[in-house]
Design an enzyme around this catalytic site. Structure first.
Site, mmCIF file in Angstrom:
data_model
loop_
_atom_site.group_PDB
_atom_site.id
_atom_site.type_symbol
_atom_site.label_atom_id
_atom_site.label_comp_id
_atom_site.label_asym_id
_atom_site.label_seq_id
_atom_site.Cartn_x
_atom_site.Cartn_y
_atom_site.Cartn_z
ATOM 1 N N ARG A 76 -2.952 14.531 20.263
ATOM 2 C CA ARG A 76 -1.677 14.251 19.604
ATOM 3 C C ARG A 76 -0.543 14.583 20.565
ATOM 4 O O ARG A 76 -0.433 15.722 21.026
ATOM 5 C CB ARG A 76 -1.555 15.096 18.323
ATOM 6 C CG ARG A 76 -0.200 14.967 17.676
ATOM 7 C CD ARG A 76 -0.074 15.764 16.372
ATOM 8 N NE ARG A 76 1.283 15.592 15.895
ATOM 9 C CZ ARG A 76 2.141 16.589 15.648
ATOM 10 N NH1 ARG A 76 1.764 17.854 15.761
ATOM 11 N NH2 ARG A 76 3.368 16.323 15.268
ATOM 12 N N HIS A 120 9.525 14.126 17.815
ATOM 13 C CA HIS A 120 9.262 15.565 17.860
ATOM 14 C C HIS A 120 10.501 16.225 18.495
ATOM 15 O O HIS A 120 10.413 16.852 19.538
ATOM 16 C CB HIS A 120 7.975 15.857 18.625
ATOM 17 C CG HIS A 120 7.369 17.206 18.356
ATOM 18 N ND1 HIS A 120 6.038 17.385 18.009
ATOM 19 C CD2 HIS A 120 7.904 18.451 18.383
ATOM 20 C CE1 HIS A 120 5.787 18.686 17.859
ATOM 21 N NE2 HIS A 120 6.907 19.367 18.095
ATOM 22 N N GLU A 165 7.650 17.809 11.418
ATOM 23 C CA GLU A 165 8.374 18.941 10.835
ATOM 24 C C GLU A 165 9.858 18.687 10.589
ATOM 25 O O GLU A 165 10.720 19.324 11.222
ATOM 26 C CB GLU A 165 8.218 20.183 11.723
ATOM 27 C CG GLU A 165 6.765 20.546 12.003
ATOM 28 C CD GLU A 165 6.613 21.891 12.712
ATOM 29 O OE1 GLU A 165 7.622 22.439 13.184
ATOM 30 O OE2 GLU A 165 5.478 22.385 12.766
ATOM 31 N N ASN A 295 1.079 21.130 9.458
ATOM 32 C CA ASN A 295 1.175 22.165 10.489
ATOM 33 C C ASN A 295 1.252 23.507 9.787
ATOM 34 O O ASN A 295 2.107 23.704 8.909
ATOM 35 C CB ASN A 295 2.442 21.990 11.341
ATOM 36 C CG ASN A 295 2.373 20.762 12.235
ATOM 37 O OD1 ASN A 295 1.378 20.054 12.259
ATOM 38 N ND2 ASN A 295 3.450 20.520 12.968
ATOM 39 N N TYR A 297 1.105 27.791 10.456
ATOM 40 C CA TYR A 297 1.041 28.947 11.354
ATOM 41 C C TYR A 297 0.956 30.265 10.612
ATOM 42 O O TYR A 297 0.224 31.157 10.993
ATOM 43 C CB TYR A 297 2.274 28.975 12.291
ATOM 44 C CG TYR A 297 2.200 27.879 13.315
ATOM 45 C CD1 TYR A 297 1.490 28.057 14.494
ATOM 46 C CD2 TYR A 297 2.795 26.645 13.083
ATOM 47 C CE1 TYR A 297 1.377 27.034 15.426
ATOM 48 C CE2 TYR A 297 2.686 25.619 14.013
ATOM 49 C CZ TYR A 297 1.981 25.815 15.178
ATOM 50 O OH TYR A 297 1.855 24.812 16.091
ATOM 51 N N GLU A 354 -1.261 20.695 13.570
ATOM 52 C CA GLU A 354 -0.985 21.850 14.432
ATOM 53 C C GLU A 354 -1.464 23.113 13.733
ATOM 54 O O GLU A 354 -1.272 23.277 12.525
ATOM 55 C CB GLU A 354 0.527 22.055 14.687
ATOM 56 C CG GLU A 354 1.150 21.055 15.612
ATOM 57 C CD GLU A 354 2.642 21.333 15.851
ATOM 58 O OE1 GLU A 354 3.067 22.499 15.757
ATOM 59 O OE2 GLU A 354 3.358 20.359 16.118
HETATM 60 C C1 FCB Z 1 5.848 24.014 15.614
HETATM 61 C C2 FCB Z 1 6.296 22.878 16.515
HETATM 62 C C3 FCB Z 1 5.619 22.885 17.852
HETATM 63 C C4 FCB Z 1 5.461 24.280 18.400
HETATM 64 C C5 FCB Z 1 4.821 25.191 17.390
HETATM 65 C C6 FCB Z 1 4.576 26.587 17.870
HETATM 66 O O1 FCB Z 1 6.848 24.287 14.695
HETATM 67 O O2 FCB Z 1 6.038 21.647 15.901
HETATM 68 O O3 FCB Z 1 6.370 22.043 18.699
HETATM 69 O O4 FCB Z 1 6.674 24.758 18.829
HETATM 70 O O5 FCB Z 1 5.607 25.231 16.240
#
Ligand code: FCB
Length: 448
Positions: A76, A120, A165, A295, A297, A354
């Site tokens: 990607r 992006h 995002e 995505n 985290y 992600e």
């Molecule tokens: C996300 C972004 C990516 C990267 C990660 C850590 O929010 O999409 O570009 O910065 O975080």
């Protein structure tokens, strides 16, 4: 316990244009809002920018060989709008299209499926000069850009992501000012969010027309909120956070319009959150897609206030449960999020576009990079995906963030998310332990 995935599960890694390409003045590329923002004193933690980054623009054949050695099935990446339409609107730069043409052909020759993101975050600066995402004309300008890209690559790229995002692009860009273009204007941020979503709806039919048989979707960053205690104040804080962060984007793309409770929250603060919405926009945004990109985290621990709250049952985690960027490691929230998406929204394939961890681990005396915390993070989160699948969530693929260390936006080069180490002085790439581990996961089709 063995966590296996179906044979057609997609295993990949992700990057984005400004974070890796460098060559910002090459091939006719125009300036983007990130070039401008990074030049502003204090905007980037280490005072750096993406001028050179990983020089992927020049080193892409080597990077593709690296992907191949890891057994990646899909890659990607994002396309830099300022390479394709340097002025934001108007003339298309053939050298920009040529670059991505070469990249796509090289990926296909290596047996790696290209997954292209159209936006992006690197908006052409001339569009920001004319108002940026808060103005409707920016959404309209996205259409000819997407048309030029998908006309050229649509015969070979079969997976398209319109936006990455939109919460970040609108909120960090126009409300908190932490990201480009660094504005702090609450009403403009909501207009930006609306125009980002609108532009998604506008280009999906364009992608379909130019890329027959392709799958198209949008990627949202979703951060579940956990109330810090059972108190009503904390529950309310969690509702608000979830509303503004997650549902504000999830609901309209799924045809539910903007969430009414959040519109009311904004109204109570004197903000008309729907000021930019015109008749027909919500139908445009609700265009049918083929998948949702997720995505993930971390989660957010929501606390509504001190007075009268019940004692916390959820403590803020210590450093041992955070990655080096400070984000809490919480895979259980990931599992719950995926199950929630499968139950609260129309059934559709989900792709993890992600997921990853920032750790500073670098080469030891023997050159090896022992990034045990990244391996643990990825393993826990893949277990969460497997558990969500077992509970009925249709997750069809997983892209690790990131293929290699890169320019981490406002953090500059201070955070390393890569499976592969980048020595920025020499542009050497060194696969970390996590890269070898991920290669084995892919080869095995799951966690052993
Ligand atoms: C996300 C972004 C990516 C990267 C990660 C850590 O929010 O999409 O570009 O910065 O975080």
């Amino acid at each position: 316990m063995k966590y296996t995935f179906p044979p057609d599960f997609v295993w990949g890694a992700a990057t984005s244009s400004y974070q890796i390409e460098g060559a910002t003045r090459t091939g006719g590329r125009g300036p983007s809002i990130w070039d401008t923002f990074a030049a502003r004193p204090g905007a980037i933690k280490d005072g750096t920018n993406g001028d050179v980054a990983c020089e992927h623009y020049h080193h892409y054949p080597h990077d593709i060989a690296l992907m191949r050695s890891l057994g990646l099935q899909a890659y990607r990446f994002s396309i830099a709008w300022p390479r394709i339409v340097p002025g934001g609107t108007g003339a298309v730069e053939p050298r920009g299209l040529d670059f991505y043409d070469r990249l796509v052909d090289a990926l296909l020759a290596a047996g790696i499926a290209p997954w292209a993101t159209l936006y992006h975050w690197d908006l052409p600066q001339p569009l920001e000069d004319r108002g940026g995402w808060p103005v409707r004309a920016t959404a309209e300008a996205f259409v000819p850009y997407a048309d030029a890209v998908t006309r050229r690559l649509g015969d070979r790229v079969k997976h398209w992501i319109t936006h990455n995002e939109p919460w970040c692009a609108s909120t960090l860009g126009y409300l908190t000012g932490e990201h480009a273009p660094g504005r702090k204007e609450p009403a403009a941020a909501l207009a930006a969010a609306h125009h980002l979503l609108l532009s998604h709806g506008l280009v999906v039919p364009v992608v379909r027309a130019n890329s027959p048989g392709a799958k198209v979707g949008i990627t949202l960053n979703l951060t579940p909120a956990t109330p810090a205690s059972p108190s009503p104040l904390d529950a309310e804080a969690a509702r608000r956070f979830d509303g503004a962060f997650n549902r504000w984007f999830l609901d309209p793309v799924h045809g539910h319009g903007y969430p009414k409770d959040v519109v009311a929250d904004y109204a109570a603060a004197g903000i008309d959150a729907l000021a930019a919405v015109r008749a027909g926009d919500l139908e445009t945004i609700a265009v049918a897609t083929d998948f949702l990109g997720v995505n993930y985290y971390t989660r957010h621990i929501a606390r509504g206030g001190e007075a009268g709250n019940a004692p916390r049952v959820v403590e803020e985690p210590g450093p041992d449960r955070r990655t080096d960027i400070g984000w809490e490691v919480h895979a259980e929230s990931f599992r719950a999020l995926l199950v929630r998406l499968a139950t609260e929204y129309p059934p559709q394939p989900l792709f993890i576009t992600e997921n990853g961890a920032a750790t500073h681990d670098g080469p030891g005396a023997d050159g090896r990079i022992v990034d045990t915390r990244r391996v643990r993070y990825l393993a826990e989160h893949l277990e969460a995906v497997a558990a969500a699948r077992a509970a009925g969530a249709r997750v069809d693929g997983y892209f690790a963030w990131s293929l290699m260390d890169n320019f981490e936006w406002a953090w500059g080069y201070t955070q390393r998310f890569g499976l592969v180490w980048v020595d920025y002085a020499t542009q050497a790439r060194v696969p970390k332990d996590s890269a070898h581990w991920f290669r084995d996961v892919i080869a095995r089709g799951g966690l052993g």
